[in-house]
Design a protein around this motif. Structure first.
Motif, PDB file in Angstrom:
ATOM      1  N   ILE A 151      66.109 -38.530 -29.163  1.00 22.10           N
ATOM      2  CA  ILE A 151      66.071 -37.720 -27.950  1.00 22.10           C
ATOM      3  C   ILE A 151      65.608 -36.327 -28.344  1.00 22.10           C
ATOM      4  O   ILE A 151      66.325 -35.577 -29.020  1.00 22.10           O
ATOM      5  N   ASP A 152      64.388 -35.998 -27.966  1.00 21.99           N
ATOM      6  CA  ASP A 152      63.771 -34.715 -28.326  1.00 21.99           C
ATOM      7  C   ASP A 152      64.122 -33.687 -27.257  1.00 21.99           C
ATOM      8  O   ASP A 152      63.728 -33.813 -26.095  1.00 21.99           O
ATOM      9  N   ARG A 153      64.853 -32.604 -27.693  1.00 17.27           N
ATOM     10  CA  ARG A 153      65.294 -31.565 -26.753  1.00 17.27           C
ATOM     11  C   ARG A 153      64.641 -30.229 -27.037  1.00 17.27           C
ATOM     12  O   ARG A 153      65.077 -29.203 -26.502  1.00 17.27           O
ATOM     13  N   ARG A 154      63.615 -30.227 -27.840  1.00 17.68           N
ATOM     14  CA  ARG A 154      63.020 -28.945 -28.241  1.00 17.68           C
ATOM     15  C   ARG A 154      62.366 -28.223 -27.074  1.00 17.68           C
ATOM     16  O   ARG A 154      62.357 -26.999 -27.020  1.00 17.68           O
ATOM     17  N   ASP A 155      61.837 -28.983 -26.106  1.00 20.32           N
ATOM     18  CA  ASP A 155      61.163 -28.352 -24.971  1.00 20.32           C
ATOM     19  C   ASP A 155      62.089 -28.352 -23.763  1.00 20.32           C
ATOM     20  O   ASP A 155      61.744 -28.839 -22.683  1.00 20.32           O
ATOM     21  N   ALA A 156      63.316 -27.839 -23.973  1.00 17.21           N
ATOM     22  CA  ALA A 156      64.289 -27.827 -22.883  1.00 17.21           C
ATOM     23  C   ALA A 156      63.750 -26.974 -21.733  1.00 17.21           C
ATOM     24  O   ALA A 156      63.086 -25.945 -21.966  1.00 17.21           O
ATOM     25  N   PRO A 157      64.053 -27.400 -20.461  1.00 15.55           N
ATOM     26  CA  PRO A 157      64.909 -28.519 -20.040  1.00 15.55           C
ATOM     27  C   PRO A 157      64.163 -29.851 -19.902  1.00 15.55           C
ATOM     28  O   PRO A 157      64.589 -30.712 -19.129  1.00 15.55           O
ATOM     29  N   ARG A 158      63.035 -30.007 -20.577  1.00 20.35           N
ATOM     30  CA  ARG A 158      62.302 -31.280 -20.534  1.00 20.35           C
ATOM     31  C   ARG A 158      62.608 -32.058 -21.803  1.00 20.35           C
ATOM     32  O   ARG A 158      62.181 -31.653 -22.891  1.00 20.35           O
ATOM     33  N   TRP A 159      63.351 -33.164 -21.645  1.00 23.35           N
ATOM     34  CA  TRP A 159      63.722 -33.995 -22.773  1.00 23.35           C
ATOM     35  C   TRP A 159      62.795 -35.208 -22.843  1.00 23.35           C
ATOM     36  O   TRP A 159      62.281 -35.696 -21.838  1.00 23.35           O
ATOM     37  N   THR A 160      62.636 -35.723 -24.050  1.00 25.77           N
ATOM     38  CA  THR A 160      61.860 -36.942 -24.267  1.00 25.77           C
ATOM     39  C   THR A 160      62.736 -37.957 -24.987  1.00 25.77           C
ATOM     40  O   THR A 160      63.278 -37.650 -26.058  1.00 25.77           O
ATOM     41  N   VAL A 161      62.890 -39.127 -24.397  1.00 31.65           N
ATOM     42  CA  VAL A 161      63.668 -40.208 -25.005  1.00 31.65           C
ATOM     43  C   VAL A 161      62.683 -41.213 -25.601  1.00 31.65           C
ATOM     44  O   VAL A 161      61.906 -41.850 -24.877  1.00 31.65           O
ATOM     45  N   GLU A 162      62.717 -41.337 -26.928  1.00 30.65           N
ATOM     46  CA  GLU A 162      61.817 -42.252 -27.631  1.00 30.65           C
ATOM     47  C   GLU A 162      62.617 -43.445 -28.130  1.00 30.65           C
ATOM     48  O   GLU A 162      63.635 -43.280 -28.801  1.00 30.65           O
ATOM     49  N   VAL A 163      62.142 -44.647 -27.773  1.00 28.21           N
ATOM     50  CA  VAL A 163      62.849 -45.881 -28.133  1.00 28.21           C
ATOM     51  C   VAL A 163      61.899 -46.795 -28.881  1.00 28.21           C
ATOM     52  O   VAL A 163      60.853 -47.191 -28.358  1.00 28.21           O
ATOM     53  N   GLU A 164      62.275 -47.125 -30.119  1.00 31.34           N
ATOM     54  CA  GLU A 164      61.577 -48.149 -30.888  1.00 31.34           C
ATOM     55  C   GLU A 164      62.572 -49.289 -31.097  1.00 31.34           C
ATOM     56  O   GLU A 164      63.533 -49.141 -31.844  1.00 31.34           O
ATOM     57  N   PRO A 165      62.367 -50.421 -30.427  1.00 35.45           N
ATOM     58  CA  PRO A 165      63.399 -51.470 -30.440  1.00 35.45           C
ATOM     59  C   PRO A 165      63.590 -52.144 -31.786  1.00 35.45           C
ATOM     60  O   PRO A 165      64.642 -52.743 -32.023  1.00 35.45           O
ATOM     61  N   GLY A 166      62.590 -52.101 -32.654  1.00 34.42           N
ATOM     62  CA  GLY A 166      62.704 -52.806 -33.922  1.00 34.42           C
ATOM     63  C   GLY A 166      62.439 -54.290 -33.737  1.00 34.42           C
ATOM     64  O   GLY A 166      62.049 -54.756 -32.666  1.00 34.42           O
ATOM     65  N   PRO A 167      62.672 -55.092 -34.764  1.00 35.52           N
ATOM     66  CA  PRO A 167      62.378 -56.534 -34.672  1.00 35.52           C
ATOM     67  C   PRO A 167      63.359 -57.238 -33.744  1.00 35.52           C
ATOM     68  O   PRO A 167      64.545 -56.906 -33.691  1.00 35.52           O
TER      69      PRO A 167
END
Length: 586
Positions: A95-111
């Motif tokens: 969860i990238d919060r560096r550009d608050a208040p715009r967050w980015t949720v990155e999901v890599e599900p894996g195998p």
């Protein structure tokens, strides 16, 4: 010195306004959180539907760091749990919060985890009986397992596979079967799952006595007469459901529930409990309609399903049509096993194509049903008077017998789209039993339905008949043949194809018709039809000359089945005819 009340009210109002302004300023100072999701397209709908952080628009960003941390922990937990249900047990969630208040949720599900091993065990009586041949072999049950080795592991598939296995065991004999133990061992590092299931069948159940609850006015043995269940037979859920459906379809009951007592101590003779609610026994109805075959009609009917408090069903009515009328009364007795008896009386008259027919009849019938096959044996004593326009009137008394065999192998009875209907009839009369001569009538009808290109249907219909006799004299019109009209050869009047006698059309000894129809459903309730019909009814094979008709029509799926309106061109008569029928009950 005392402070005036109006000063106190002014001070309180000032403090209230100041507090409201301060609260509004705080709300305005909070920033609105915007969240962007980066995840595989196959998983985005699942996450966006269930993760609370991704569902909210315009959520205020908490001021306190602890509140923000709690929001992030909850989102991580929800994402991980959702991915686990789809077989992803080692996801990377950032969860990238560096550009608050715009967050980015990155999901890599894996195998994705796959099933590496399945072990299915059985306990209870089924394990001992499996080798006797009395039940389905355990290997066959294992082969029906729906989550095999190599399949992706999903929680819903895992639950569904266990339920399907349990249903396969509990449907017959083992009414209290249960999942005794189940375990799914997941190795996140290798993305492999080992599945273990143990089914405890419990004892085998056999049917005992019927226990009926809810009867108040109907005879006590009525439910028993509808039953095809055998005492001592193995428990079979489908047979109980068929019994329940059969009772529900009778006019006697408003609701029906059929099940056994699931007490293992009574498994050797489990009582079959039937809970019923009686329907209103008497019903009066009126209706009106119109068809191009017989014109406008009005009808009144009366039904009593508990005649003489014996569970007999009385159905009587008066039908008045422009070209036909009938007064009838039929009594249907409760069934005995697979057959049901009835008897009745009929007064009927018609005036079709210059032929006036008046008849009075008494009859009895026995109907037997086995699956999709129905047989009917009927005896009928009748007096008939025919008056052909421009020819001599005739009357006769006849005792006839008729046997009908019908198989309805279709997907649905009211609006079939696949399957076929096949019917055979054999009937006749003898000179030694009132008839003027010996005669035998043979008739067959075949209708085939093919689904085409989704919802479209191609329908092929054929019928043929012959009355074996020296002549048609003295034979009731019901045992001769005429053709034409809707459900026959369209483009010609109803029963206008037959033998000319004077100025009338009467029945002949030979019949043959053929129809091909294509129905295109352009909307769920509306369709268009294209058809070709041909056929004739004659008194000799050499006179047979097929009359052709073809045209187009509209179809509407009404609650009572498809309503057809057809415009047909009769090639022999060189004219258009409209064919349709509609009925309204009040």
């Amino acid at each position: 010195m005392p402070v005036p009340h109006r000063w106190l009210r002014a001070l309180a109002l000032s403090l209230s306004v100041a507090a409201a302004a301060g609260a509004g300023g705080t709300a305005q100072a909070q920033e609105v959180l915007a969240v962007r999701l980066e995840a595989p397209d196959a998983l985005r709908p699942l996450l966006e539907r269930h993760v609370r952080l991704l569902q909210r628009d315009g959520t205020a960003l908490p001021d306190e760091a602890a509140d923000r941390a709690a929001m992030i922990r909850r989102a991580r937990r929800e994402i991980a749990e959702l991915l686990a249900t789809e077989g992803y047990f080692s996801p990377a969630i950032r969860i990238d919060r560096r550009d608050a208040p715009r967050w980015t949720v990155e999901v890599e599900p894996g195998p994705r985890t796959e099933v590496a091993e399945v072990r299915i065990e059985f306990e209870g009586e089924i394990a001992a009986a499996a080798g006797s041949g009395r039940v389905e072999p355990l290997d066959a049950l294992r082969a029906r397992w729906s989550l095999p080795v190599g399949a992706p592991f999903r929680q819903s598939d895992w639950d569904g596979a266990k339920q399907s296995l349990l249903d396969a065991v509990s449907t017959r004999r083992y009414a209290v079967a249960r999942i005794a133990r189940s375990r799914a061992e997941i190795d996140p590092e290798t993305a492999r799952a080992r599945l273990m299931v143990t089914v405890d069948s419990g004892p085998a159940f056999y049917l005992g006595e019927l226990v009926v609850e809810g009867l108040q006015h109907l005879p006590a043995d009525l439910v028993t007469r509808y039953s095809l269940l055998r005492k001592g037979a193995p428990y079979d859920r489908e047979q109980l459901l068929a019994f329940q459906t059969g009772l529900q379809n009778t006019p006697h009951f408003g609701s029906v529930i059929v099940d056994i007592e699931r007490d293992p101590t009574q498994a050797a003779a489990a009582p079959v409990r039937v809970q019923v609610t009686e329907a209103l026994p008497k019903h009066f109805g009126v209706g009106a309609g119109y068809s191009t075959n017989t014109g406008a009609r009005v009808e009144a009917s009366y039904r009593d399903v508990n005649l003489l408090r014996r569970g007999w069903e009385l159905s009587t009515g008066l039908r008045l049509e422009q070209r036909r009328h009938a007064l009838y009364a039929d009594v249907f007795l409760p069934p005995r096993g697979r057959h049901r008896d009835s008897f009745g009386a009929l007064l009927e008259g018609s005036d079709l194509e210059g032929l006036k027919v008046t008849s009075q009849a008494l009859g009895a019938a026995r109907i037997e049903t086995r699956g999709d096959i129905e047989t009917r044996l009927a005896l009928r004593l009748q007096h008939e008077k025919i008056e052909p326009s421009g020819a001599l009137a005739q009357s006769n008394n006849t005792l006839t017998a008729n046997w009908t065999w019908t198989k309805r192998a279709v997907d649905q009875l009211l609006d079939p789209t696949r399957g076929y209907v096949l019917e055979f009839q054999v009937g006749g009369g003898a000179a030694v039993a009132l008839a003027e001569q010996d005669f035998v009538r043979l008739y067959s009808r075949f209708v085939r339905y093919w689904p085409v290109r989704g919802s479209d249907v191609f329908i092929l219909r054929a019928e043929g008949g012959v009355t074996l006799a020296d002549s048609r004299e003295g034979i009731p019109q019901d045992f001769l043949f005429r053709a034409g009209g809707a459900q026959s050869v369209r483009g010609y009047d109803y029963q206008s194809l037959g033998v000319r006698e004077g100025e009338a059309t009467v029945g002949g000894r030979y019949l043959g018709t053929l129809s091909a129809e294509y129905v295109h459903w352009f909307r769920p309730q509306w369709g268009a039809a294209f058809f070709v019909d041909a056929g004739d009814a004659t008194d000799s094979r050499t006179d047979f000359d097929a009359h052709a008709g073809y045209g187009v029509g509209a179809r509407w799926r009404s609650p009572a089945g498809p309503l057809a309106i057809d415009l047909a061109w009769g090639e022999r008569e060189r004219r258009l005819r409209l064919h349709f029928g509609v009925a309204i009950a009040f």
